[in-house]
Scaffold this motif. Structure first.
Motif, mmCIF file in Angstrom:
data_model
loop_
_atom_site.group_PDB
_atom_site.id
_atom_site.type_symbol
_atom_site.label_atom_id
_atom_site.label_comp_id
_atom_site.label_asym_id
_atom_site.label_seq_id
_atom_site.Cartn_x
_atom_site.Cartn_y
_atom_site.Cartn_z
ATOM 1 N N GLY A 1 3.650 6.976 0.610
ATOM 2 C CA GLY A 1 2.328 7.459 0.253
ATOM 3 C C GLY A 1 1.208 6.549 0.671
ATOM 4 O O GLY A 1 0.110 6.643 0.146
ATOM 5 N N MET A 2 1.418 5.682 1.641
ATOM 6 C CA MET A 2 0.390 4.709 2.010
ATOM 7 C C MET A 2 -0.303 5.033 3.322
ATOM 8 O O MET A 2 -0.933 4.186 3.925
ATOM 9 N N GLU A 3 -0.172 6.254 3.807
ATOM 10 C CA GLU A 3 -0.955 6.662 4.974
ATOM 11 C C GLU A 3 -2.447 6.587 4.668
ATOM 12 O O GLU A 3 -3.275 6.516 5.570
ATOM 13 N N ILE A 4 -2.789 6.607 3.396
ATOM 14 C CA ILE A 4 -4.183 6.569 2.982
ATOM 15 C C ILE A 4 -4.884 5.308 3.465
ATOM 16 O O ILE A 4 -6.096 5.297 3.694
ATOM 17 N N ALA A 5 -4.143 4.247 3.652
ATOM 18 C CA ALA A 5 -4.751 2.988 4.083
ATOM 19 C C ALA A 5 -5.367 3.101 5.469
ATOM 20 O O ALA A 5 -6.259 2.324 5.822
ATOM 21 N N ALA A 6 -4.930 4.078 6.241
ATOM 22 C CA ALA A 6 -5.488 4.260 7.574
ATOM 23 C C ALA A 6 -6.954 4.663 7.513
ATOM 24 O O ALA A 6 -7.712 4.417 8.445
ATOM 25 N N SER A 7 -7.368 5.287 6.419
ATOM 26 C CA SER A 7 -8.758 5.704 6.287
ATOM 27 C C SER A 7 -9.599 4.680 5.540
ATOM 28 O O SER A 7 -10.828 4.816 5.480
ATOM 29 N N ASP A 8 -8.956 3.666 4.975
ATOM 30 C CA ASP A 8 -9.707 2.655 4.220
ATOM 31 C C ASP A 8 -8.851 1.386 4.137
ATOM 32 O O ASP A 8 -7.949 1.285 3.313
ATOM 33 N N LYS A 9 -9.178 0.413 4.976
ATOM 34 C CA LYS A 9 -8.395 -0.818 5.022
ATOM 35 C C LYS A 9 -8.504 -1.622 3.728
ATOM 36 O O LYS A 9 -7.634 -2.457 3.440
ATOM 37 N N ASP A 10 -9.553 -1.378 2.943
ATOM 38 C CA ASP A 10 -9.703 -2.108 1.686
ATOM 39 C C ASP A 10 -8.644 -1.714 0.664
ATOM 40 O O ASP A 10 -8.504 -2.360 -0.381
ATOM 41 N N LEU A 11 -7.896 -0.656 0.955
ATOM 42 C CA LEU A 11 -6.819 -0.252 0.059
ATOM 43 C C LEU A 11 -5.553 -1.086 0.260
ATOM 44 O O LEU A 11 -4.668 -1.085 -0.604
ATOM 45 N N LEU A 12 -5.451 -1.786 1.384
ATOM 46 C CA LEU A 12 -4.228 -2.535 1.688
ATOM 47 C C LEU A 12 -3.856 -3.551 0.617
ATOM 48 O O LEU A 12 -2.668 -3.680 0.273
ATOM 49 N N PRO A 13 -4.821 -4.296 0.039
ATOM 50 C CA PRO A 13 -4.437 -5.252 -1.013
ATOM 51 C C PRO A 13 -3.873 -4.583 -2.270
ATOM 52 O O PRO A 13 -3.272 -5.262 -3.103
ATOM 53 N N HIS A 14 -4.048 -3.273 -2.373
ATOM 54 C CA HIS A 14 -3.600 -2.550 -3.569
ATOM 55 C C HIS A 14 -2.423 -1.629 -3.250
ATOM 56 O O HIS A 14 -2.171 -0.662 -3.953
ATOM 57 N N GLN A 15 -1.706 -1.993 -2.181
ATOM 58 C CA GLN A 15 -0.605 -1.150 -1.735
ATOM 59 C C GLN A 15 0.479 -1.018 -2.805
ATOM 60 O O GLN A 15 1.052 0.055 -2.987
ATOM 61 N N GLU A 16 0.751 -2.091 -3.513
ATOM 62 C CA GLU A 16 1.800 -2.038 -4.536
ATOM 63 C C GLU A 16 1.453 -1.025 -5.621
ATOM 64 O O GLU A 16 2.300 -0.238 -6.051
ATOM 65 N N HIS A 17 0.190 -1.037 -6.064
ATOM 66 C CA HIS A 17 -0.240 -0.090 -7.095
ATOM 67 C C HIS A 17 -0.153 1.344 -6.567
ATOM 68 O O HIS A 17 0.361 2.248 -7.246
ATOM 69 N N LEU A 18 -0.674 1.579 -5.356
ATOM 70 C CA LEU A 18 -0.677 2.913 -4.783
ATOM 71 C C LEU A 18 0.742 3.419 -4.543
ATOM 72 O O LEU A 18 1.038 4.601 -4.770
ATOM 73 N N THR A 19 1.607 2.528 -4.099
ATOM 74 C CA THR A 19 3.000 2.914 -3.882
ATOM 75 C C THR A 19 3.673 3.282 -5.192
ATOM 76 O O THR A 19 4.425 4.262 -5.276
ATOM 77 N N LEU B 1 -29.147 5.659 -1.634
ATOM 78 C CA LEU B 1 -28.610 6.462 -2.725
ATOM 79 C C LEU B 1 -27.868 7.683 -2.196
ATOM 80 O O LEU B 1 -26.752 7.989 -2.624
ATOM 81 N N LEU B 2 -28.463 8.381 -1.251
ATOM 82 C CA LEU B 2 -27.900 9.633 -0.765
ATOM 83 C C LEU B 2 -26.735 9.430 0.202
ATOM 84 O O LEU B 2 -25.834 10.273 0.276
ATOM 85 N N CYS B 3 -26.759 8.327 0.918
ATOM 86 C CA CYS B 3 -25.730 8.104 1.947
ATOM 87 C C CYS B 3 -24.609 7.178 1.484
ATOM 88 O O CYS B 3 -23.627 6.990 2.212
ATOM 89 N N ASN B 4 -24.739 6.602 0.311
ATOM 90 C CA ASN B 4 -23.730 5.672 -0.192
ATOM 91 C C ASN B 4 -22.563 6.453 -0.783
ATOM 92 O O ASN B 4 -22.434 6.601 -1.995
ATOM 93 N N ARG B 5 -21.743 6.986 0.078
ATOM 94 C CA ARG B 5 -20.570 7.744 -0.355
ATOM 95 C C ARG B 5 -19.436 7.503 0.635
ATOM 96 O O ARG B 5 -19.650 6.953 1.710
ATOM 97 N N ARG B 6 -18.251 7.948 0.246
ATOM 98 C CA ARG B 6 -17.074 7.749 1.067
ATOM 99 C C ARG B 6 -16.976 8.910 2.065
ATOM 100 O O ARG B 6 -16.695 10.043 1.676
ATOM 101 N N TYR B 7 -17.239 8.612 3.340
ATOM 102 C CA TYR B 7 -17.317 9.674 4.333
ATOM 103 C C TYR B 7 -15.963 10.249 4.719
ATOM 104 O O TYR B 7 -15.896 11.249 5.432
ATOM 105 N N THR B 8 -14.898 9.654 4.262
ATOM 106 C CA THR B 8 -13.574 10.241 4.481
ATOM 107 C C THR B 8 -13.174 11.150 3.327
ATOM 108 O O THR B 8 -12.079 11.701 3.327
ATOM 109 N N GLU B 9 -14.066 11.307 2.345
ATOM 110 C CA GLU B 9 -13.783 12.134 1.172
ATOM 111 C C GLU B 9 -14.976 13.049 0.919
ATOM 112 O O GLU B 9 -16.123 12.616 0.942
ATOM 113 N N GLY B 10 -14.692 14.325 0.665
ATOM 114 C CA GLY B 10 -15.756 15.296 0.470
ATOM 115 C C GLY B 10 -16.559 15.032 -0.794
ATOM 116 O O GLY B 10 -16.011 14.655 -1.829
ATOM 117 N N THR B 11 -17.872 15.263 -0.697
ATOM 118 C CA THR B 11 -18.766 15.044 -1.821
ATOM 119 C C THR B 11 -19.641 16.274 -2.033
ATOM 120 O O THR B 11 -20.141 16.860 -1.064
#
Length: 715
Positions: free
Chosen positions: A6-24, A445-455
């Motif tokens: 389930g760690m393909e998600i890291a490809a869209s956000d490298k900041d998730l890599l340090p939390h791989q254990e939790h995500l896994t 304010l308006l642009c501070n969002r995650r562009y890989t995730e719908g808002t």
């Protein structure tokens, strides 16, 4: 297929890599839970058909009633059919009570349609309590007896009275434009509006406005009307205040005929603590494995005075996932807005927690992986059953990967609500004069969002309209809305300012704030009053629990112009699909003091002038392509109660930037520019037209090709 960990998600956000254990860990919990379900039930989809076995079901010439209540010592089915005298039930090894009632000699069901029914349960201490069945499909209270106790109703209409579906679900729109609505308060009269009223009167308005989805609130039965539908008592039952299940089906069917998706505001984050009228009455102690709810402090939400589900429990998963499938299958809903997701994601429920964006706040022991697993299962189920379905998370925390596919290791939602936007607009309207608004801050304010995730962007929802708060129109214009909205008199400075800013704020938020849009019923025309549901504190008054549609329909009132502007924005997206476009580029061409924002969204160029006084003539605007530009939409147009200062038939031919040496010159990163007129407090939208095009600009589509995203250039 699912990824191994389930760690393909890291490809869209490298900041998730340090939390791989939790995500896994949480992904493995999802996989293991799903595999157990598939082993026991054949598939997740079959597991989610609990309503075919639980509650009241017809089986081979008899009516069978089953209820999971392992903590009860004895159980009886009571109701009109047996004079409330009690018919004994038997308990199996899993804690499920059941009774079979054979049809009569003529083949008629043992319990007549719409009869009142309850289950009588004996506590281990010896006393008895009467409860509304957990899987009941309809529950009612005596007419005119608001606040009285509810009865379950056995819903089994004869074939001739059942709704016959006529229309297919519409295709999932590329750009989602959501009209948030509450059926009960949709009438102008001081009453509870019906599903039939909404079908006949509100759905045509929604279609005419240009929205392609309606989000229905307060459909799941809730005994306390003033809870706005968020203290659900019977999750499988439609709110009987507005009519019957068949009437709700007719509403959904008509929406589909109009090409409108229907989303259900589903509440699985908590349940009403009302034991007499709802599911909370099935808490008999006996430990968490024998309960729908967590026990002790973990099972009670302090701020909401409600009970919290035990998402690890097998029967709770069956109940909630079956609830999801029930609304999809039986009522043909097209998706869900999940309420209170922040409360589910964390053991602290977001209470007294300020989320700074540090990833450690999301991936720690504070995360409720049981609830997250449930949400992953729910999203997996919804999207496998109905690929066109939409799921939206009401989350204020900003958890990363919430809106990434489950297969990647995300939670699986399609969109999250941009809940910070309305809060910041309220702050500005309350505390800062618009001449001091900082454009850089607005864009951030308006642009501070995650562009890989719908808002889903919005200025205000029902939350900003409740009693104790104020709508944006009221904050802008206040009591003058009662006296100064007639077109037969010159607008006061307050009305002029309020009308102009209401249009520009909504235009800016829709253009830059997300990949979808949401508006609350009536706010599109600046409904002047807040929402206050009938309750003891207001002598059960309906005065503020309605929508005054006549304000927008009266020709001599200015509300019509705000409605026309909102309609124009929805149709602009329908024509140009700027919400669905991945191309968004904000250009800061001048100094912040100018209070001007120039932006590209999709194929359009937007010029926002927030200055209260400054008109910019011959204002230089960078454009993405060379050619001829014309006005597509203009908030200063007289049809929107503007002054009509911008020429719509004017051709704005682009000018190349001069070159120096071999270096290609540019203006704000573009090699072309046009010159425009930008009046105070306006938004004007430009599009590129073919050189041989003629006729009204709003009937033409631009020639520019949609670009791939270049990211957003922030100040």
């Amino acid at each position: 297929m699912y990824s191994k960990d389930g760690m393909e998600i890291a490809a869209s956000d490298k900041d998730l890599l340090p939390h791989q254990e939790h995500l896994t860990y949480r992904y493995c919990q999802f996989q293991e839970t799903k595999e157990r379900i598939e082993t026991a039930e054949g598939s997740l989809a079959n597991f989610a058909k609990g309503y075919e076995r639980m509650g009241f079901v017809r089986e081979k010439g008899c009516l069978v009633y089953r209820e999971w209540a392992p903590g009860a010592s004895a159980a009886q089915l009571i109701g009109d059919f047996n004079g409330w005298s009690g018919s004994w039930m038997e308990k199996d090894q899993w804690g499920t009570w059941s009774i079979s009632l054979p049809d009569d000699g003529a083949g008629n069901c043992a319990i007549p349609h719409a009869s009142r029914v309850k289950i009588r349960l004996q506590h281990s201490g010896g006393w008895w309590v009467d409860r509304v069945p957990a899987w009941i499909k309809w529950a009612t209270v005596e007419p005119g007896q608001m606040g009285a106790k509810y009865d379950g109703r056995f819903w089994n209409p004869p074939p001739g009275d059942r709704h016959q579906w006529q229309h297919q679900r519409p295709a999932r729109p590329a750009s989602l434009r959501i009209y948030e609505a509450h059926v009960g308060m949709s009438s102008e009269k001081q009453e509870v509006a019906t599903y039939q009223y909404f079908t006949d009167n509100v759905l045509p308005r929604v279609a005419k406005l240009g929205y392609n989805a309606v989000q229905l609130m307060a459909v799941q039965e809730h005994s306390y009307y003033a809870s706005f539908g968020y203290h659900v008592t019977s999750p499988f039952a439609v709110s009987s205040r507005s009519g019957t299940p068949e009437q709700l089906k007719a509403l959904v069917d008509e929406a589909h005929r109009l090409g409108i998706q229907v989303l259900l505001d589903v509440v699985h984050s908590h349940i009403s603590s009302n034991v007499d009228d709802g599911l909370a009455g099935f808490d008999f102690g006996q430990g968490e494995e024998s309960n729908y709810f967590l026990q002790g402090e973990r099972g009670y939400h302090q701020q909401w005075d409600s009970r919290l589900y035990n998402y690890r429990n097998w029967e709770v998963l069956r109940y909630l996932l079956s609830n999801i499938r029930w609304w999809l299958d039986e009522y043909q809903f097209d998706g869900f807005r999940f309420d209170g997701v922040t409360s589910m994601l964390y053991w602290h429920h977001g209470i007294n927690t300020a989320f700074s964006g540090d990833y450690k706040e999301y991936f720690s022991t504070a995360a409720n992986t049981d609830a997250i697993t449930y949400l992953m299962l729910a999203n997996d189920l919804v999207h496998s059953l109905l690929p066109s379905a939409v799921t939206i998370a009401e989350d204020v925390s900003g958890m990363p990967a919430l809106c990434r596919p489950v297969q990647e290791g995300g939670v699986g939602f399609d969109y999250r609500l941009a809940m910070g936007l309305p809060d910041q607009w309220i702050n500005l309207l309350k505390n800062v004069r618009d001449e001091h608004w900082n454009m850089s801050d607005l864009v951030w304010l308006l642009c501070n969002r995650r562009y890989t995730e719908g808002t889903v962007a919005y200025v205000e929802s029902h939350d900003q309209s409740l009693v104790g708060d104020q709508t944006s129109a009221w904050r802008l214009m206040g009591a003058e809305m009662y006296t100064g909205m007639s077109v037969l008199q010159a607008p006061s400075p307050v009305i002029q300012r309020g009308m102009a800013l209401h249009k520009v704020i909504r235009g800016l938020t829709m253009a830059l704030g997300g990949e979808a849009w949401l508006g609350f019923m009536g706010n599109e025309f600046g409904h002047p009053e807040w929402i206050d549901f009938p309750r003891d504190g207001n002598q059960w008054s309906y005065q503020y629990c309605r929508r005054q549609w006549s304000l927008a329909d009266t020709e001599h009132l200015r509300y019509q112009y705000l409605q026309a502007w909102d309609t124009a924005l929805q149709h602009l997206d329908a024509d140009y699909s700027f919400l669905a476009s991945s191309h968004q580029n904000v250009l800061f061409q001048g100094k912040d003091e100018e209070q001007v924002i120039v932006a590209e969204r999709g194929p359009l160029v937007w010029v926002f002038n927030f200055s209260p006084v400054k008109t910019f003539e011959g204002y230089k605007v960078a454009v993405p392509e060379p050619g001829r530009y014309r006005v597509i939409l203009d908030s200063d147009d007289k049809c929107f109660d503007g002054d009509g200062r911008v020429g719509h038939d004017t051709d704005h031919f682009s000018n190349p930037e001069t070159s120096t040496g071999d270096q290609e010159a540019s203006f704000c990163g573009r090699s072309q520019s046009i010159q425009v007129l930008s009046p105070p407090r306006t938004v004007v939208v430009y599009g590129l037209f073919p050189s041989d095009a003629s006729g009204p600009a709003h009937n033409l589509k631009p020639a520019v090709e949609q670009e791939e995203s270049e990211g957003v250039q922030l100040p």
